[in-house]
Design a protein around this motif. Sequence first.
Motif, short mmCIF file in Angstrom:
data_model
loop_
_atom_site.label_atom_id
_atom_site.label_comp_id
_atom_site.label_asym_id
_atom_site.label_seq_id
_atom_site.Cartn_x
_atom_site.Cartn_y
_atom_site.Cartn_z
N VAL A 84 -53.31 -22.15 6.80
CA VAL A 84 -54.31 -22.82 5.98
C VAL A 84 -54.01 -24.33 6.02
CG1 VAL A 84 -55.19 -23.11 3.65
CG2 VAL A 84 -54.60 -20.84 4.48
N MET A 85 -55.06 -25.08 6.28
CA MET A 85 -54.88 -26.54 6.34
C MET A 85 -55.59 -27.16 5.15
SD MET A 85 -55.49 -27.27 10.31
CE MET A 85 -54.13 -27.24 11.43
N LYS A 86 -54.95 -28.11 4.59
CA LYS A 86 -55.55 -28.73 3.42
C LYS A 86 -55.32 -30.24 3.50
CE LYS A 86 -55.77 -27.99 -1.50
NZ LYS A 86 -55.14 -27.33 -2.63
N VAL A 87 -56.38 -30.95 3.33
CA VAL A 87 -56.26 -32.42 3.40
C VAL A 87 -55.66 -32.91 2.09
CG1 VAL A 87 -57.51 -34.58 3.57
CG2 VAL A 87 -58.16 -32.63 4.98
N GLU A 88 -54.57 -33.60 2.21
CA GLU A 88 -53.89 -34.08 1.01
C GLU A 88 -54.41 -35.49 0.62
OE1 GLU A 88 -50.48 -32.73 -0.44
OE2 GLU A 88 -51.85 -31.04 0.01
N LYS A 89 -54.49 -36.27 1.61
CA LYS A 89 -54.77 -37.67 1.30
C LYS A 89 -55.37 -38.33 2.54
CE LYS A 89 -51.38 -40.58 1.06
NZ LYS A 89 -50.03 -41.06 0.65
N THR A 90 -56.27 -39.20 2.31
CA THR A 90 -56.84 -39.96 3.43
C THR A 90 -56.54 -41.44 3.21
OG1 THR A 90 -58.63 -38.40 3.45
CG2 THR A 90 -58.92 -40.38 4.76
N GLU A 91 -55.92 -41.97 4.18
CA GLU A 91 -55.65 -43.41 4.10
C GLU A 91 -56.60 -44.12 5.03
OE1 GLU A 91 -51.63 -44.47 4.88
OE2 GLU A 91 -50.89 -43.07 3.36
N HIS A 92 -57.12 -45.13 4.51
CA HIS A 92 -58.07 -45.91 5.30
C HIS A 92 -57.43 -47.25 5.61
CE1 HIS A 92 -62.35 -47.77 5.67
NE2 HIS A 92 -61.72 -47.61 6.83
N CYS A 93 -56.99 -47.41 6.79
CA CYS A 93 -56.35 -48.67 7.13
C CYS A 93 -57.00 -49.25 8.38
CB CYS A 93 -54.85 -48.48 7.30
SG CYS A 93 -54.46 -47.26 8.54
N THR A 94 -56.97 -50.46 8.45
CA THR A 94 -57.54 -51.10 9.63
C THR A 94 -56.43 -51.85 10.34
OG1 THR A 94 -58.22 -52.81 8.09
CG2 THR A 94 -59.93 -51.38 8.92
N LYS A 95 -56.04 -51.31 11.44
CA LYS A 95 -55.00 -51.98 12.20
C LYS A 95 -55.60 -53.06 13.09
CE LYS A 95 -51.18 -48.83 12.78
NZ LYS A 95 -50.54 -47.93 13.75
N SER A 96 -56.69 -52.69 13.58
CA SER A 96 -57.30 -53.58 14.58
C SER A 96 -57.90 -54.80 13.88
CB SER A 96 -58.35 -52.77 15.34
OG SER A 96 -59.37 -53.60 15.73
N THR A 97 -57.99 -55.82 14.66
CA THR A 97 -58.58 -57.04 14.12
C THR A 97 -60.07 -56.91 14.01
OG1 THR A 97 -58.59 -57.88 16.35
CG2 THR A 97 -56.79 -58.62 14.92
N GLU A 98 -60.53 -56.06 14.83
CA GLU A 98 -61.98 -55.95 14.83
C GLU A 98 -62.42 -55.21 13.58
OE1 GLU A 98 -63.37 -54.08 18.52
OE2 GLU A 98 -61.45 -54.79 19.33
N PRO A 99 -63.29 -55.80 12.90
CA PRO A 99 -63.79 -55.08 11.74
C PRO A 99 -64.78 -53.99 12.19
CG PRO A 99 -64.90 -57.22 11.95
CD PRO A 99 -63.96 -57.11 13.11
#
Lengths: 171, 1444
Positions: free
Chosen positions: B1279-1294
Motif C-alpha cells: 500500500v502506498m500512501k502520500v505523506e507529504k508533497t514538497e513543492h520546490c523550484t530548483k531551476s531558475t526557470e519559473p
Amino acid sequence: MSTKFLKEGIDNVQIGMDCHREMLQPGGSHDSMLIVVMAASFYFAIVGTNDSPLYEAEFGIQREENKYLQQFVVHAALDLVDDVQFMTSGCYLKAVDRYNDWTVSAYVTPSNARFMLLHEAKPEDPIRSFFAACHELYLRTLLNPFYEANTSILSQAFDAKVHTLAKKYLI
Amino acid sequence: MNAENVCKVNNLDTFADLLAPFGQDVSTQITIQDGQGAPYFLDKINIKFTDEFSLGKQHALEATEINELLQRSVAGHSDHIQDLSFVSGAGVGNEAVAAEDISSWAPWYTLFRQQWVNETKASEHESFLHPVACLLVVSGSEADPVASFHELQRHPVVHRVQTQSFSATNVLFYYMLVHDERDTAVLQTIDTKFDQVRRAFGQNTSMLRLNSNTDLLGTGSSDRAKVSGVWTNHYSATHPWAPPLEKSFGTIMTMRDVTALRDSVKNFMVKSVIPHMQYLIRVLSEQTANQRRGITGRLFSAGRRYFGSSTKTNSTLKGIGSDLYFRYDSPEAMMRKLADYSFMLKDYRFAQSVYQVARRDFQSEKAWKCYAGAQEMVGLSKLMLEIHATKAEFESNFEDAISMYLHKTHAPQHFLAVRCIILYYELLKHHKLYSFAPAALLRVPESTASLFALMNEQAAYAYLKHSPRPEIRRFSFYAMISAQAYQGAGMPDLAYRCLRAVHLTLGASFSAMKQDTRGYVATAEEKPALVETPDDKLADSSAKTDSSTATGSENNIAMYSSWAAIDSYINHELGRQCMVAQRYDEAFMYFMALMGDDKVPPKLQAKYLQELLQLFLESCEKAAEDKDSSENDSQFLSPVELSIPVIDPHLARIIMSPELEGEDGLFIWKNDGSSPSQSDTTSSGSMADRCCSVGEVAAVLLVMSNPLTIGVTLNNFTLDCRFDPIDDDSQDESGAPKYEVSTVPSVILEGGQTTMVTVQIVPHCAGSISILGARYLLCDILPTFKQLRLPGRRLNNTKEQQLKSTYAPESTLGFRVDPTLPRLEMTLEEFPESLMSGSMCQVSLRIENRGQIACKSAALWISHPSFFDIKSPHLMAEDVDVDAVESMYAYKDTIADVETVQVSNVLQNSSTFILVGQAYGNSPAELAKDRNLQHLVPIEQLEPGSTCVVPLWLRGDRVGAHTLNMCVGASTDAALLNMRPPRTTNNAKSTTNDLCRMRSRMFEIDLLVTPSLRVNAFVRPSTKNPHERILGIDVENVHPDLHVELVQATFSSGYYRLTPLATTQSLKPGSGDVKEGIKVRLGPRQTISLVYRALPYKTSANGYTTPLDLSALPELFTVNALRQYIYSSEKPSQLPDSIDLVYSNQILGDRSVGCIHSSLQGFIVRAQATRRRNMLRANYSLIPESYFSFLFPLFETFGIDFVLFWSEIGGSHRSGHHSITGIDLGVPHDYVNEALNPPSEGVTRTWLADTAQERETLISSIANRPSAIGRYERPLDVVMKVEKTEHCTKSTEPGSPLYIIDVAISVYNHSWRYAYSLTLDLLSPKDLDLGSLEDVNLDNTGSRAAWTWIGQTSYSMSVAQHGMVTVNANLSCLASGVIDIGLWHLIAKAATGEETTEIPFSLAYSYDTSRNMQFRSKSQECNLYPHQPCFVAVGNDDKESEAV
C-alpha cells in the motif's frame, strides 16, 4: 362332461346375443351377422420358457366358469407345441391341438415364448396376422429395460394394444 | 346227465367248467396251411367251452350297469387308490414311468376289461363267439351211449346252434365218452361201449377217464391243492373281481386226470377242430373269396352292385332291429366267416385280405354294423400282423370302425365300440405304440361318465408313457377330465386320486422349473436354520418353528403352478373331495391355498370363502360329535393359519403410550449435539430398546392388507402374547393376569384394501412381553391364528454361518416392562403453527411425572437450537407467575456505544439442555461461566405426580416450513446423566464418547415461518485505510402489512468496531434533535440501508493498528489444531481460549436492548454456534463432528455478527431480531490452507498406503472445500500512501516546478504462518523502457512522463506474520497532475529454517523439500506486481490517493 360346458357356452352366446339385440334394437336388424361374429370367444396366452403364463387375455364372450378348462387345454397343448415346433421352420405352427370345438393355435418366438390362442373354428390367416402383430408387441416389451424377460407382462399399454389387435384380426 | 355227475362230484357245475381251464393255450404244435396254401406253424390256440348258445341281444350299455361293473373293479383295489407311486412330490420320474406298466397304475381297468370280455355275447355280424364245434359228452355208465349221443343231438341248444349260429349246418360234432373210474361196474364194458361209439360216429370220438382218486385217501394235500389249483386259478383269472371260492375243485381227481383232460382237449383240437376249420376255410375260400379278389373280383362286385342288388335284398339281407345283416348262407356272410376262421387260426394276412373284400361289400349294401365289424377286423389283423405298424395303416380302420359303431348304426353300438377300443388299446399297449392310444381311448362316448372317466384315465397314463419323455401337461389335462367324469359318475375316490396326480405332477414340475431359475436362494429362504440357544424357551420355540417348517415342506399341499385358474380349480376340487371324505385338515390346507389368490375372479373367491366357512362349520360339528363319543379333543378347534389378511411382521410397530405424540424408547444421548438415537443400528427395533413401565399402555400397530378382491371381515381381532417375568424367583402365583390385550371387535377389509389395526396391551407386572401372533375370527366364524415372527439378523461370524444362511434367535416383536423406568407425560402448550420470521413467541413444555418413582434427571434436545431459547424449568406447585419468566429482551434506557466482553470461544453443543438434575460442572466458577451461555437452572428432581413447566422462547429463525424435532429424555438414575460440554482433558476420546441411555420421547413439531424483514449485508474496502471496511446493511420489509420500528443494531466482532456513517439524524433530514423522538420506521415493502464503517478496535489515533496478540488468535489456533489433526498421531485436545468481543451498538429507536450479560447473549451465541457447526459440516465433511470443538473456535477474529432488533408498531406489538453472523471483513488470505503443509516434526509415519491415501483425501477435501473456491489468495499487499508533497523550484526557470513527494510504502503480510523476507524494487517509468523491446515505443507522455523515484529504490526487509513493515520513499515530479505511482516489484520469500524461531507454532516448522509441495508454492515464494494503478494528484493541495 364337455357337452355340458358347451351348452353353457351356448347359453352365454345367447345371452350375449340378447344383449346385443337389446342394444341394437333402435338401429335395425341388419346387424345380426355382426352379432354372430362377435359371439366368438378367444383365450390368448403368452407362455414363458418356464411354462408359466406371462400374459393372459380373453376376447369376445367371457366365460369365467370355464377359465380353468381353457387354461388346461392351452397348457396341455404346450406338449404338442414342443413336438410340432421342430417340424417347421416358421414361427406360426397353425392349429396344434383340438378339444371338442376348441382349437389351439400356436406361435413360437425364437426365444421360445409361446403364443397360444384358444378359439373356435376360424380361418388361419387372421390368426397368423394376429400372432405376428403380437410378436411385434412382445418384442417391444422385451426392449423395455424395466421388463425382465420371462416375467409377467403387467403393462396396461400392452394389454390395450393386444385387445386392439384382437378386435382388428379376430373379433 | 351222468356226465354232469362226474363234474358235480368235483364241485364243478358243468362239463364246460370242467374243461374251461384246458381251453387256454392249447399247445397244438401242428403245421397247417394258410389261405394261399403255404404251410405255417400253429403253436398255440385258445378255445372257449360254453354250455349255452344264444344270439343274445348285445348290451345296451346302461350307465348304471357300467358303473356297477366299474365299482366292482375298483372295490378290490381300494387300498391302491391312495397309492400314487408313479408321481411323487418330486414329480414324474422318467425312468420309473418308463419301466412300470400302465396296468399297475390303474388295476381296475384290467378288471373292467376282463369283465367286459366276459360279458361279450355272440353277434350276427361276426362269427366270433359262434360255436365252431359241438362237443357231446355221454357218461360211460349209460347203457347205450350211441343212443344217448343221438338223443343229445336233438338237444335244444344243439338245435339253436344249428339254426342260429354262423356255423349252421357246418358245425362239427365231437363225441366224448366220459368214464368215471369210481364206477367199477362198467369198467369191463367201457371199452366195448367206446368201440360202439367209434363205429357209429367215426373218428370224431374220444374217451376220457376221470376221478381216478378212487380210494378218497388222497395222495397228499399238496397234490390235492395242485389239482384244485387248476380250476381256481382259471376262475380267478376270468373272474378276478369275485371273492375267492371256498370250494375245492377236483376233489376226487389226481394229476393223472388233469393230464388226461388236457390231452383229450388237445386231441379234440388237433385231430378234429382245426382240420375241420381248415376244411371250411378251403371250401369257403373257393366258393367266395378267391373269385372276388383281384381285378376281376372287383369288377364282378361292381356289376353285382349295380345290377343285382334288388334281388339281393330279399334273398341275403335280413333286418334285426333296423340294422341290416346278411344271412349266413349269403356270400358276404360266408366271407366274413372265412376271414374269421382264418383269423382264429392266426392266418392274419389272409384274414385281412378277406376282411377288406368283405368290407367293401358291406359298405355297398350299407350294412353299417357289418362294415364296422369288418373294418375293425382289418385293423386288428394289421396290428397282429405287423410288428412295426405305422399310423396310416391301421388308425383309419379303427377310427372308421368306432365312428360307424357309434354313429352310423341304427342304435349306437356302444358295447361293440368300446370292445373295439379296448382291443385296439390292448394291441397298442402290446406294441408300445402309446402315442396312438389316447386318440383311440378318447373316442369313447361321453354319455357314460364312468366309462368315459376310465378311458380318459387310461389316455392320461398313455401320455405319461410317451417316449422320449412323459407328456406331463397332457397327462394332467386328461387326468383332470377323468377326475371330472369320475366325480360325475359318483366315484369320488378315483376323482380324488386323479386330481392328486395332477396336483403332484404339475406342482412338482413347476417347482422344479422354479428351482432352475431361482436356484439355491429359494431353498435357503424356505428353511432358515435356527441357531440353538441355551435359553430353554427360545430353544423350545425354535424347535417348534423347525417342526412347522418341516411339516410345511412335507405337506407341500398347496397347488402352485402360476396358471391361476388351474391352480384354483385343482385346489378347490381337492378341497371339496377331502371335505366330502371328511378329511378336514387336508381340506383346510387346500382351501387355505385358495385364499389369497387375487387372480381368481371375485365370484369364485366369494364362493371359495363361503365353502371354507362351510367346511369349518362342518368340521366343528364333526369334532363336537367326536368329542361326545370319545372325549377326544379334536384339533380342528385350534385355530388355523390363513393367508388372509396379509400381515407383514416387518411393518408391525409397537408404540409406547400411544395417546401421546412422538416416538418413545430407550435412546442413546451423545454430548456432541447429535440427535439422540435408538441405541444400536444392528439391534434396532429389538426388544431391548422398547420398554415401558407398569400400567402404561403400549399400542401394537399392524398393517394388514387383503389380497382378495372381495371384502372380508375380521372379528374379535386380538394378539397372542407371551409373558416372561423378569426373573423367575419373583414369580407370583396369584393368577392375576400379567397383562391385558384389547380386542378390536371388527375390522372390515375391502378387496385389495390395506388398513392399520391398533391393539393395546397394558402390562401389569414387570417382565417382558413378546407378541406371538394375531388371533381373529374370519367373517365371525373361522378362528384364525396368524404367526408374527421375524427371524433374527443373519449371522456371519463363523465359516459355517457364512456357508448357509443362519439367523440369530428370532427377535420377536415385544417389549420390556421395567418398573424403574420413568414415566413422563409431556405436552407442548401454546405452540403456534406459524411465526413471523425473527419474531419471538413464548411457549411452554409441561412435563408430568406419572410414574411411581421420582425422576432424577431429565434432558431436552432440540434439532434447531437457533429456534429456541430455554429458560429455567419450575415446578407447577411453586406457582410461578408466567409473566415472571424472563423476557427475551432486556430493555434499557441507554447503552454504551462500545462494550467489550470476554466470552468463551468454545464451539459448544447447543442442542442439549439439562432440565432436571445436576447442571454442568461442579465448581461454582464453571457453573457461572456455563450459566453465562445456558442461563438455565435445572430443578433437582421431579417427584411422582408433580409437574414441571419449562418456558421456551420460540423464534422464527429462517423463513420456510420447518419440522422441529424435540426429544425429552428422562431417567430415574441421577448418575446416568453425565452430559458435559467438551472440556480440556488429556484423553479426548473419553469425552467424545460420553453418552448415556435414557428413556426418551421424540416429538416432531411443524412450524411455518413467514417472511417479515429481509436483511442483507455487503462489504467494501475503504479507501482510507487498508484495514478499514465499509459495511452496508439493507433492510427490506417484505411483509405486506407490517409496520416495524427498528430498535437497535448491534455488531460484535473480535477485531472491529463499527461506527455508523449515517446517523439517525441524517436518515431523517429536517428533524432537529438527534436523540429524541426519532424512530426509524419501516412500512410494508420499504427498504432502508444502514452503512457502517468498520475499523479495527485497537486503532490508534494516528491510524496505525496495534499489532495483534498472535498467540491468542483463533485463526492461529485453528491452523495449529488442524495441522495436528492431519499429521500427528495425537489428535488435538486443546480447546480455544476465550476471546474478547467488541459490541458496537447503534440505537435506532428510543429504547435500547442490552445484549451483554443477558439471556439474549446466550441465545445469540447458541444460534451462532449452530450456524457455525452447519457451515463447518458443509465445508469439512471428512472431519468427524466431535472434533469440531477442538479444531475450530466459535468466533473468528475478523468476522462480524450483526443483530438488528425491531418491534412492531401497532398490531400485536411483536418484537424480534434478525441477525447475520460471520460477515467476513477479514483479509483475503485463506489461512486454513496453511495448515495443510506438513510440519517438520511430529508427522506420523504412515505404514499403510491406505492411511496415506486417507490423509491425502482429507487434505484435498479441505483444500477444495466449497468456501475456499474462488478466494483470492495473495499473502502480501503493498500500500502506498502520500505523506507529504514538497513543492520546490530548483531551476531558475519559473513555471517549471519540481515536486518532491514522500511516499510511505507499507507491506502487509496476511499470512498467519510465514514471516517473509522481501525485496521491494520501486520502478520509475523510464525503467520500464529498459525491459521493453527496441521497436516498442512506450507512451511516456502522459502520467508516466515526468516523474521518477529518487533516493533508495530497493529495499530489503522482513515482515512478520500478519505484520506490516513501512518504508519511506521519495519521488520527484516535474509537472503537476495525476500520476500513477504504482510501479514496483516485490520478491518475497518465506523466512526459513532456524531463523524464524519467533514463529509461535506449537510444531516447529522447517523447510523440507522432500515434503509435499502442493500447498506451499504460492505462499512460500512469490513475485508480486501491482495489479491496480495507484494514482496520485500532484500539484494540488488536496491530496487524493488511491491505494491498493
